[in-house]
Every structure is written in C-alpha cells, then in structure tokens.
Design an enzyme around this catalytic site. Structure first.
Site, PDB file in Angstrom:
ATOM      1  N   SER A 151       0.829  -1.206   0.000  1.00  4.19           N
ATOM      2  CA  SER A 151       0.000   0.000   0.000  1.00  4.19           C
ATOM      3  C   SER A 151       0.860   1.250   0.000  1.00  4.19           C
ATOM      4  O   SER A 151       1.951   1.274   0.583  1.00  4.19           O
ATOM      5  CB  SER A 151      -0.907   0.041   1.229  1.00  4.19           C
ATOM      6  OG  SER A 151      -1.626   1.265   1.259  1.00  4.19           O
ATOM      7  N   TYR A 165      -2.658  -0.132  10.327  1.00  4.26           N
ATOM      8  CA  TYR A 165      -2.814  -0.651   8.958  1.00  4.26           C
ATOM      9  C   TYR A 165      -1.592  -0.292   8.115  1.00  4.26           C
ATOM     10  O   TYR A 165      -1.001  -1.154   7.442  1.00  4.26           O
ATOM     11  CB  TYR A 165      -4.088  -0.083   8.318  1.00  4.26           C
ATOM     12  CG  TYR A 165      -4.180  -0.364   6.831  1.00  4.26           C
ATOM     13  CD1 TYR A 165      -4.498  -1.634   6.359  1.00  4.26           C
ATOM     14  CD2 TYR A 165      -3.921   0.637   5.895  1.00  4.26           C
ATOM     15  CE1 TYR A 165      -4.562  -1.901   4.995  1.00  4.26           C
ATOM     16  CE2 TYR A 165      -3.980   0.385   4.532  1.00  4.26           C
ATOM     17  CZ  TYR A 165      -4.306  -0.882   4.092  1.00  4.26           C
ATOM     18  OH  TYR A 165      -4.356  -1.154   2.740  1.00  4.26           O
TER      19      TYR A 165
END
Ligand code: NAD
Length: 259
Positions: A151, A165
């Site tokens: 990500s 996250y």
C-alpha cells in the site's frame, strides 16, 4: 504479452471483489488455473464469479478460508494444491483497514485484528506455500513467485487512525526483502504491488466531499480502477516478463507519491 501464464496455477487470496477479482480476471483470460478465495461464501456471488471467470478461459475454483486464522491458511494451501496438483504463483491480496482508531484508543484486540488480517495472513500463507513453490520452480525450470498487495500507506504512514494498517503494510514491504534473501536459491521471486487510492469497497463510507478532496490530491485527479492495477500482478507473475525481477515494489497510484 503474458502468454506464459497459460496453465499456471495461481492462488489469489481475497479475490471475490476489488483488486483480487480484477487480478483473477486477467489470469483467467490468459488460461491460468486460478484459485479464488474469501472468508465468506455467498453462493450466488461465488457462482456468478466462477461462471464469469470460466467464460474468460480460466480453470477456476473457489476456496473459502478466513485468513485471520492460521489453520485456515494451512487448509487453503492444502485444498488448492489438492485441487490443482501444485502451486506456481501465490498472491497475498486479502487485507483491509480493519477499522480506524486513534493511538490512545488502540487496544490489543484492535492491534491483533489489523496485524493478523494484513501481516500474519500473508506470513502464514507464504510459509505454507513455500514447499509447493519450490517444487514448481524445480520441476518447471522457471521461477515461482509470491506477490503481495502492499500500500501507499506503507510509504507515507496512512491516514489518522490507520497507523497500524499502514505499519502492517510496511511490515509486508519489508519482510519480502528478507524472503528474497532466504528463497532466491530456490528460484522463488517476491514482489509487491503497492496501490494508491483504488475505487473499491475499501473506501465505502467516505463522503463524496472527502472522495473529491482525495481525488484532487492525486496528480491524475481521480481514484484508480481495479483493472488498472491487475496487469501489475500479471507482469510480476510472468516468468517471461519478470524472471529477473525480485524484491521490488511497483507503485500503482496515479502519481500520488514518488517512490
Ligand atoms: P475489497 O474489500 O474490494 O476486497 C477484499 C477481498 O478480501 C474480498 O474478496 C474479501 O472477501 C477478502 N477478505 C477480506 N477479509 C478476508 C479474510 N479474513 N480472509 C480471506 N479473505 C478476506 O478490497 P481491495 O480494495 O480490493 O483490497 C485488496 C487489497 O488491497 C487489500 O490488501 C488492501 O489492504 C489493499 N489496498 C487497497 C487500496 C485501495 O485503495 N482500495 C489501497 C492500497 C492497498
């Protein structure tokens, strides 16, 4: 371009929606044997997906497994290998935000949920897959590979409340580099596809105003589409295209951040 994906056995975790499903489509189009997976099995949805992917040209099977559980990771690999006779490509795509919490509200349960979903799931899936990937490479004379979905958050820290996250994805980016050191001798490659802001259920719940502000922060001025990410998985998976590429991170983010 990806002709060597024909007949390749690819397991894609988290692939009944979003980028995983888009990746499954491109592998099916190239005649691969594709294992799709989700933690839930809503049979109507799964049946429709299997019909669609089979019509595209894939040999496709669905495997229900909740990758938050290590026992499910092990069973998923076993079931996939029992069905297709081995594994050539693993794509660790299952993941998600797991909620937002400011640092002062984070407890053990929140930490474990986010880390298990994004980090431990990929760790265990890779661990159980390694013997099969090693065998694939030895038998075929081509490289086998692991591709994980990272990500942009791993690079820039994530939004407020999404720190765990973001860190879980940075963990994934980093541990790939370790696996390169351990398994290159076995002809297994490890690469990351690192999406920016892609229009999936991941962004459900964001207001139109917030979505507009995010889009304006992206040089291309819009969210990415899942089919704009999928070819990156196919590129890394193809021995012909990427046989000498390992330990790399490919950012697919409309120019949102310089690597
Ligand atoms: P999505 O919500 O559209 O799809 C997620 C898929 O994962 C679904 O098939 C879901 O059933 C499956 N899944 C969820 N939890 C699971 C579990 N415990 N076990 C097995 N399967 C599970 O999401 P997406 O946006 O396509 O995200 C795919 C990956 O991309 C995730 O790892 C996510 O963190 C990452 N990512 C997304 C974006 C984005 O902007 N959408 C950006 C960067 C990274």
């Amino acid at each position: 371009m990806f002709n060597d994906l024909k007949e390749k056995r690819v397991l894609i975790t988290g692939s009944t929606a979003g980028m995983g499903l888009a990746a499954a489509r491109i592998f099916a189009q190239h005649g691969a044997k594709v294992g799709i997976n989700s933690h839930t099995a809503q049979s109507a949805d799964v049946d429709a997906i299997l019909t669609e992917l089979t019509a595209l040209g894939g040999d496709v099977a669905f495997f229900q497994a909740d990758l938050m559980e290590t026992s499910d990771c092990e069973k998923l690999v076993q079931d996939f290998v029992a069905h297709f006779g081995g594994m050539d490509i693993l794509i660790n795509n299952a993941g998600g935000l797991g909620g937002r919490e400011n640092l002062e509200n984070i407890d053990d349960a929140f930490y474990e949920r986010v880390m298990n979903l994004n980090a431990r799931s990929a760790l265990m899936m890779t661990k159980f897959s390694i013997p099969h990937l090693r065998l694939s490479a030895a038998e075929s004379g081509e490289t086998a590979c692991v591709i994980s979905t990272g990500s942009i958050a791993a690079r820039e820290g994530g939004g407020v409340g999404a720190g765990v996250y973001a860190a879980s994805k940075a963990w994934l980016h980093d541990i790939h580099r370790n696996w390169v050191k351990e398994f290159t001798k076995d002809n297994i490659r490890f690469n990351i596809v690192s999406p920016g802001t892609i229009d999936t259920a991941f962004h459900d719940g964001k207001s139109d105003e917030l979505r507009g502000a995010i889009a304006n922060s992206i040089p291309m001025g819009r969210f990415g589409r899942v089919e704009e990410v999928a070819p990156a998985f196919a590129f890394f998976a193809s021995h012909a295209c990427a046989g000498y590429i390992t330990g790399q991170i490919l950012d697919v983010n409309g120019g949102q951040i310089a690597p």
